[in-house]
Design a protein around this motif. Structure first.
Motif, mmCIF file in Angstrom:
data_model
loop_
_atom_site.group_PDB
_atom_site.id
_atom_site.type_symbol
_atom_site.label_atom_id
_atom_site.label_comp_id
_atom_site.label_asym_id
_atom_site.label_seq_id
_atom_site.Cartn_x
_atom_site.Cartn_y
_atom_site.Cartn_z
ATOM 1 N N ALA A 11 0.847 -1.402 0.124
ATOM 2 C CA ALA A 11 0.072 -0.022 0.097
ATOM 3 C C ALA A 11 0.855 1.297 0.004
ATOM 4 N N GLY A 12 2.189 0.930 0.105
ATOM 5 C CA GLY A 12 2.944 2.208 0.196
ATOM 6 C C GLY A 12 4.110 2.398 1.347
ATOM 7 N N LEU A 13 3.534 1.856 2.407
ATOM 8 C CA LEU A 13 4.321 1.959 3.708
ATOM 9 C C LEU A 13 5.625 1.367 3.629
ATOM 10 N N ASP A 14 6.603 2.157 4.422
ATOM 11 C CA ASP A 14 7.852 1.368 4.496
ATOM 12 C C ASP A 14 7.873 0.485 5.511
ATOM 13 N N SER A 15 8.947 -0.505 5.516
ATOM 14 C CA SER A 15 8.927 -1.648 6.579
ATOM 15 C C SER A 15 8.739 -1.227 8.009
ATOM 16 N N LYS A 16 9.391 0.046 8.434
ATOM 17 C CA LYS A 16 9.271 0.718 9.686
ATOM 18 C C LYS A 16 7.694 1.092 10.093
ATOM 19 N N GLU A 17 7.160 1.827 9.253
ATOM 20 C CA GLU A 17 5.807 2.093 9.420
ATOM 21 C C GLU A 17 5.057 1.009 9.318
ATOM 22 N N ALA A 18 5.203 0.085 8.429
ATOM 23 C CA ALA A 18 4.439 -1.148 8.588
ATOM 24 C C ALA A 18 4.608 -1.776 10.169
ATOM 25 N N SER A 19 5.599 -1.712 10.550
ATOM 26 C CA SER A 19 5.786 -2.412 11.867
ATOM 27 C C SER A 19 5.084 -1.776 12.980
ATOM 28 N N VAL A 20 5.067 -0.528 13.051
ATOM 29 C CA VAL A 20 4.714 0.245 14.083
ATOM 30 C C VAL A 20 3.079 0.183 14.062
ATOM 31 N N TYR A 21 2.406 0.450 12.466
ATOM 32 C CA TYR A 21 1.011 0.180 12.412
ATOM 33 C C TYR A 21 0.510 -1.229 13.174
ATOM 34 N N SER A 22 1.243 -2.278 12.528
ATOM 35 C CA SER A 22 0.916 -3.577 13.023
ATOM 36 C C SER A 22 0.779 -3.487 14.551
ATOM 37 N N THR A 23 1.956 -3.168 15.190
ATOM 38 C CA THR A 23 2.039 -2.946 16.560
ATOM 39 C C THR A 23 0.759 -2.395 17.379
ATOM 40 N N LEU A 24 0.560 -1.272 16.749
ATOM 41 C CA LEU A 24 -0.678 -0.749 17.171
ATOM 42 C C LEU A 24 -2.080 -1.430 17.188
ATOM 43 N N LEU A 25 -2.355 -1.922 16.049
ATOM 44 C CA LEU A 25 -3.391 -3.000 15.565
ATOM 45 C C LEU A 25 -3.379 -3.929 16.715
ATOM 46 N N GLN A 56 -1.057 9.817 6.920
ATOM 47 C CA GLN A 56 -1.789 8.782 5.898
ATOM 48 C C GLN A 56 -2.946 8.405 6.590
ATOM 49 N N ASN A 57 -3.513 8.977 7.767
ATOM 50 C CA ASN A 57 -4.680 8.718 8.494
ATOM 51 C C ASN A 57 -4.720 7.192 8.950
ATOM 52 N N LEU A 58 -3.449 6.712 9.445
ATOM 53 C CA LEU A 58 -3.335 5.311 9.941
ATOM 54 C C LEU A 58 -3.337 5.399 11.444
ATOM 55 N N VAL A 59 -2.847 6.602 11.951
ATOM 56 C CA VAL A 59 -2.934 6.675 13.527
ATOM 57 C C VAL A 59 -3.397 7.959 13.852
ATOM 58 N N LYS A 60 -3.894 7.915 15.049
ATOM 59 C CA LYS A 60 -4.487 9.200 15.696
ATOM 60 C C LYS A 60 -3.634 9.289 17.055
ATOM 61 N N GLU A 61 -3.512 10.632 17.471
ATOM 62 C CA GLU A 61 -2.704 10.991 18.595
ATOM 63 C C GLU A 61 -3.808 11.543 19.486
ATOM 64 N N THR A 68 0.762 11.189 26.478
ATOM 65 C CA THR A 68 0.366 11.041 24.783
ATOM 66 C C THR A 68 0.460 9.543 24.416
ATOM 67 N N LYS A 69 -0.626 9.075 23.722
ATOM 68 C CA LYS A 69 -0.916 7.597 23.286
ATOM 69 C C LYS A 69 -1.256 7.832 21.787
ATOM 70 N N TYR A 70 -0.791 6.856 20.952
ATOM 71 C CA TYR A 70 -0.990 6.767 19.624
ATOM 72 C C TYR A 70 -1.904 5.377 19.439
ATOM 73 N N PHE A 71 -3.071 5.639 18.654
ATOM 74 C CA PHE A 71 -3.967 4.458 18.428
ATOM 75 C C PHE A 71 -3.969 4.321 16.877
ATOM 76 N N PRO A 72 -4.303 3.032 16.378
ATOM 77 C CA PRO A 72 -4.538 2.679 15.151
ATOM 78 C C PRO A 72 -5.954 3.143 14.699
ATOM 79 N N GLN A 73 -6.065 3.822 13.218
ATOM 80 C CA GLN A 73 -7.082 4.065 12.700
ATOM 81 C C GLN A 73 -7.860 2.705 12.118
ATOM 82 N N SER A 74 -8.747 2.920 11.489
ATOM 83 C CA SER A 74 -9.415 1.587 11.142
ATOM 84 C C SER A 74 -8.625 1.142 9.826
ATOM 85 N N PRO A 75 -8.449 -0.136 9.730
ATOM 86 C CA PRO A 75 -7.766 -0.794 8.815
ATOM 87 C C PRO A 75 -8.516 -0.576 7.434
#
Length: 267
Positions: A11-25, A56-61, A68-75
């Motif tokens: 979808a266009g994320l790099d490996s680090k971004e993918a890892s962080v979003y997956s962790t939040l999910l 990219q609207n995948l994380v909200k603060e 401060t916490k970070y939450f995943p947005q809807s898949p």
């Protein structure tokens, strides 16, 4: 790589971004320190990664007091990213179709453009001979009337002939007949062992100020009357043209050559 991370990178994320979003999910809202511990990403890098994911609207603060916490947005946002990427690919393909003829023309021009190398001096002549040896193919040589007037060149040529014999490189040579006794000695005693075949012409109609050497896909034009200046053209069509001219002169000179050497016996 997990399937979710593979989809995210597609979808266009790099490996680090993918890892962080997956962790939040997998974990829900986390602080930067918690994300660092669970995703194995450096804390100093996480602020930029999280900011990119927010864009990219995948994380909200979310502020919770002083934390401060970070939450995943809807898949489902991933689907939007994939759609945007698909649109970009579609536009790129349209642009490619517009440009392909121009790009192909540029490529063809570059591919067929001769590679030209300029060399100077004895060192340049030595580099030419090294290139001939590295190519390892038989050579055609149109001699200049000046190629045996310099002692330094003679010494280098003698060494080159020895090297050509070692490598099994044969040479066809066309040149003027200047000293008949010297020519007879070379022809009868040395040409065979030097892997040289010559064509002598008494009244040489081509008084060449430069020497022409054809080998592989290359043609080298060397002026040695005064300064040594060598131009090497690496282009098959150009070299094939010189081969054709050489073959014509070779056939043209053969009757006279045979008449000159008819009483010379090669050892």
């Amino acid at each position: 790589m997990s399937l979710i991370n593979e989809v995210l990178t597609q979808a266009g994320l790099d490996s680090k971004e993918a890892s962080v979003y997956s962790t939040l999910l997998n974990n829900g809202g986390l602080t930067v320190l918690e994300i660092a511990n669970k995703s194995e990403q450096k804390r100093t890098n996480l602020y930029n990664i999280l900011e990119d994911l927010k864009q990219q609207n995948l994380v909200k603060e979310v502020k919770e007091g002083t934390t401060t916490k970070y939450f995943p947005q809807s898949p489902k946002e991933i689907e939007k990213l994939l759609e945007r990427k698909s649109q970009m690919v579609h536009h790129a393909k349209l642009n490619y179709e517009i440009l392909i003829n121009s790009l192909q023309s540029q490529f063809t021009l570059i591919e067929n453009k001769p590679l030209i190398t300029y060399l100077e001096g004895i060192k340049g002549l030595h580099r030419l001979y090294e290139d001939i040896n590295d190519t390892g193919e038989d050579i055609l040589l149109l001699r200049s009337a000046y190629d045996d007037k310099r002692k330094d060149v003679d010494n280098l040529v003698s060494a080159q002939i020895v090297e050509q014999v070692k490598r099994g490189i044969h040479a066809k040579v066309i040149g003027p007949l200047e000293d008949i006794e010297e020519a007879k000695s070379l022809y009868t005693k040395y040409d065979k062992i030097r892997l040289v075949e010559e064509r002598y012409i008494k009244n040489f109609p081509f008084n060449l100020p430069a020497q022409v050497t054809v080998y592989g896909t290359k043609t080298a034009i060397s002026t040695i009357r005064k300064d040594i200046i060598i131009t090497i053209i690496d282009n098959k069509d150009t070299t094939d043209t010189f081969r054709t001219l050489f073959d014509f002169i070779w056939k043209y000179s053969t009757p006279e050559h045979n008449n000159i050497v008819k009483n010379w016996v090669q050892e």
